[in-house]
Design a protein around this motif. Structure first.
Motif, PDB file in Angstrom:
ATOM      1  N   ILE A   1       8.160 -40.106  38.980  1.00 23.66           N
ATOM      2  CA  ILE A   1       8.270 -38.961  39.880  1.00 23.66           C
ATOM      3  C   ILE A   1       8.727 -37.785  39.029  1.00 23.66           C
ATOM      4  N   VAL A   2       8.057 -36.639  39.187  1.00 25.58           N
ATOM      5  CA  VAL A   2       8.385 -35.489  38.350  1.00 25.58           C
ATOM      6  C   VAL A   2       8.654 -34.256  39.206  1.00 25.58           C
TER       7      VAL A   2
ATOM      8  N   GLY B   1       8.069 -30.260  39.847  1.00 25.03           N
ATOM      9  CA  GLY B   1       7.027 -29.289  39.552  1.00 25.03           C
ATOM     10  C   GLY B   1       5.904 -29.309  40.556  1.00 25.03           C
ATOM     11  N   ASP B   2       4.750 -28.797  40.135  1.00 23.47           N
ATOM     12  CA  ASP B   2       3.629 -28.633  41.058  1.00 23.47           C
ATOM     13  C   ASP B   2       2.973 -29.948  41.440  1.00 23.47           C
ATOM     14  N   VAL B   3       3.139 -30.985  40.624  1.00 23.19           N
ATOM     15  CA  VAL B   3       2.695 -32.321  41.037  1.00 23.19           C
ATOM     16  C   VAL B   3       3.936 -33.180  41.219  1.00 23.19           C
ATOM     17  N   ASP B   4       3.761 -34.326  41.883  1.00 22.44           N
ATOM     18  CA  ASP B   4       4.933 -35.107  42.255  1.00 22.44           C
ATOM     19  C   ASP B   4       5.070 -36.406  41.478  1.00 22.44           C
TER      20      ASP B   4
ATOM     21  N   LYS C   1      -0.605 -35.123  43.294  1.00 23.07           N
ATOM     22  CA  LYS C   1       0.071 -34.231  44.254  1.00 23.07           C
ATOM     23  C   LYS C   1       0.181 -35.013  45.559  1.00 23.07           C
ATOM     24  N   ALA C   2       1.397 -35.118  46.082  1.00 23.68           N
ATOM     25  CA  ALA C   2       1.617 -35.897  47.303  1.00 23.68           C
ATOM     26  C   ALA C   2       1.575 -34.998  48.534  1.00 23.68           C
ATOM     27  N   ASN C   3       1.606 -35.633  49.695  1.00 27.70           N
ATOM     28  CA  ASN C   3       1.833 -34.860  50.915  1.00 27.70           C
ATOM     29  C   ASN C   3       2.858 -35.586  51.783  1.00 27.70           C
ATOM     30  N   THR C   4       3.709 -36.331  51.112  1.00 26.09           N
ATOM     31  CA  THR C   4       4.735 -37.100  51.827  1.00 26.09           C
ATOM     32  C   THR C   4       6.047 -37.036  51.061  1.00 26.09           C
TER      33      THR C   4
ATOM     34  N   LEU D   1       8.198 -23.934  40.802  1.00 25.08           N
ATOM     35  CA  LEU D   1       9.044 -25.117  40.920  1.00 25.08           C
ATOM     36  C   LEU D   1       9.633 -25.570  39.596  1.00 25.08           C
ATOM     37  N   ASN D   2       8.815 -25.494  38.549  1.00 24.14           N
ATOM     38  CA  ASN D   2       9.311 -25.941  37.245  1.00 24.14           C
ATOM     39  C   ASN D   2      10.454 -25.067  36.763  1.00 24.14           C
TER      40      ASN D   2
ATOM     41  N   TYR E   1       7.561 -31.223  52.482  1.00 21.93           N
ATOM     42  CA  TYR E   1       7.687 -32.646  52.183  1.00 21.93           C
ATOM     43  C   TYR E   1       8.486 -32.881  50.904  1.00 21.93           C
ATOM     44  N   ARG E   2       8.558 -31.854  50.056  1.00 19.24           N
ATOM     45  CA  ARG E   2       9.275 -32.041  48.790  1.00 19.24           C
ATOM     46  C   ARG E   2      10.790 -32.073  48.969  1.00 19.24           C
TER      47      ARG E   2
END
Lengths: 226, 75
Positions: B33-34, B36-39, B9-12, A75-76, A100-101
Motif C-alpha cells: 500500500i502506498v 500518492g495517486d495510486v494506492d 488505483k482503488a475505489n475502496t 497527495l505525494n 475512500y482514501r
C-alpha cells in the motif's frame, strides 16, 4: 501556536487566513511564484519552495512549529511533508483528494495525525444551502455523532419555554444557543426559545429525530446526514 | 523471466482486503500500500509478457475495489 501551512492554494491560503485571524503565527510554504507572492501580499511569512523537500521545510521552521498542515492538491507532496513534519515533532494534518482514501491514511499513515477532505465539508455546506430549512448539519465528529443546528419554529413543542425547561433525549447535549440574527453563544438557563432562535446540539444519530421534533416540530423532515 | 510493476488505483477504503487479494494472485511476488495517486503497487515475476497482461488486465483489474491499473514492464 505556530503553524506551518504547505500549499497556498484555495485550501491552504484560507486555512492560513483563519488560523492567523485566531491569533496564531502562520508560515506558508508554496512553490508557485504567483501564489507565493499573493500570500506574501496578504502579510504571511512565505518560504518559496517544494513542500516535499526537507530543506525547504527546515527553512520554513519545521523544527520550531507546533503543527504542519499539508494542504496542497498533490497527495505525494502532502504525505512527504507530513513525514518530515512528524520527524521534526509536529502535529500533522494531511489533505486528501478522495473520500475512500480517508480510511487508508488513517490506518497506514502513522505520520499523519489528522486527515481533511475539503470537498466533503463543501458538500455539507452546499447541501445545507440547497435544502434550506430549519435543520443544519454542522459537523460529523464520528460516524454516529453529529453536531446539528436547529432553528425553532412556531410549531415546536418547546417554543416559548426557557432553556432550563428544555429536556433533550439522553443521547443529546445542548452546546450553544443564539437568538434569531444573533451570534451563537453559550446557552444560559434563562434564555427563552422563540421563533428563529438557533440551538446547536451534539447528538447521536439515532437521537436526532427526537431532538428535531422537540425543537422544530415537523414530524416528517429527513434527518441530515453529511 | 519478465518483471513488471502494476500500479493500482482503488475505489475502496478496504486496503487490507485489496492488498491481500492482489498479493494472493499467482505471479505477484510483492505488493505494498502506498501514499500518492495510486494506492497499491504490485511487483510481478512471470515467464512472459503475456502473463503480465493476463495478471494485470484480468486478475488485478477484476479484483473487487480496483478502479484502474497501470502496468510498467521492467527493461
Amino acid at each position: 501556536m505556530h503553524i506551518l501551512i504547505v500549499g497556498a492554494g484555495r485550501v491552504g491560503l484560507r486555512t492560513a487566513r483563519i488560523t492567523h485571524n485566531e491569533g496564531h503565527e502562520v508560515t506558508v510554504v508554496e512553490n508557485d511564484y504567483d501564489k507565493a507572492e499573493r500570500a506574501q501580499n496578504e502579510g504571511f511569512a512565505v518560504v518559496e519552495g517544494d513542500g516535499s523537500d526537507e530543506d525547504t521545510l527546515e527553512r520554513a521552521g519545521v523544527d520550531e512549529v507546533d503543527a504542519l498542515g499539508a494542504l496542497t492538491g498533490d497527495l505525494n507532496t502532502n504525505f512527504v511533508a507530513c513525514m518530515v513534519g512528524k520527524h521534526h515533532g509536529c502535529r500533522t494534518v494531511m489533505r486528501i483528494d478522495e473520500d475512500y482514501r480517508e480510511n487508508i491514511y488513517r490506518k497506514y499513515a502513522e505520520e499523519v495525525d489528522e486527515i481533511v477532505y475539503p470537498e466533503r465539508l463543501g458538500a455539507i455546506g452546499a447541501k445545507n444551502a440547497l435544502l434550506g430549512g430549519n435543520v443544519t448539519a454542522i459537523a460529523d465528529l464520528a460516524e454516529n455523532l453529529q453536531i446539528v443546528q436547529f432553528a425553532v419554529t412556531e410549531d415546536a413543542p418547546m417554543h416559548g419555554y426557557t432553556l432550563s425547561e428544555l429536556e433533550l433525549p439522553s443521547r443529546a447535549r445542548l452546546l450553544a444557543f443564539g437568538k434569531k440574527d444573533g451570534a451563537l453563544g453559550l446557552p444560559l438557563p434563562d434564555d427563552t426559545l422563540e421563533v428563529g432562535d438557533r440551538i446547536a446540539v451534539l447528538a447521536e444519530f439515532d437521537a436526532l429525530d427526537d431532538v428535531r421534533q422537540i425543537l422544530v416540530g415537523e414530524a416528517t423532515a429527513a434527518t441530515e446526514v453529511a | 523471466m519478465v518483471t513488471a510493476y502494476v500500479l493500482v488505483k482503488a475505489n475502496t477504503g478496504e486496503a487490507d482486503r485489496l492488498l491481500d487479494a492482489i498479493a494472493a494472485i499467482d505471479g505477484v511476488v510483492d505488493a505494498h500500500i502506498v501514499a500518492g495517486d495510486v494506492d497499491v503497487i504490485a511487483k510481478l515475476d512471470v515467464d512472459s509478457p503475456t502473463d503480465v497482461k493476463d495478471i494485470a488486465a484480468d486478475e488485478i483489474q477484476h479484483t473487487d475495489g480496483v478502479e484502474d491499473t497501470e502496468t510498467y514492464i521492467s527493461m
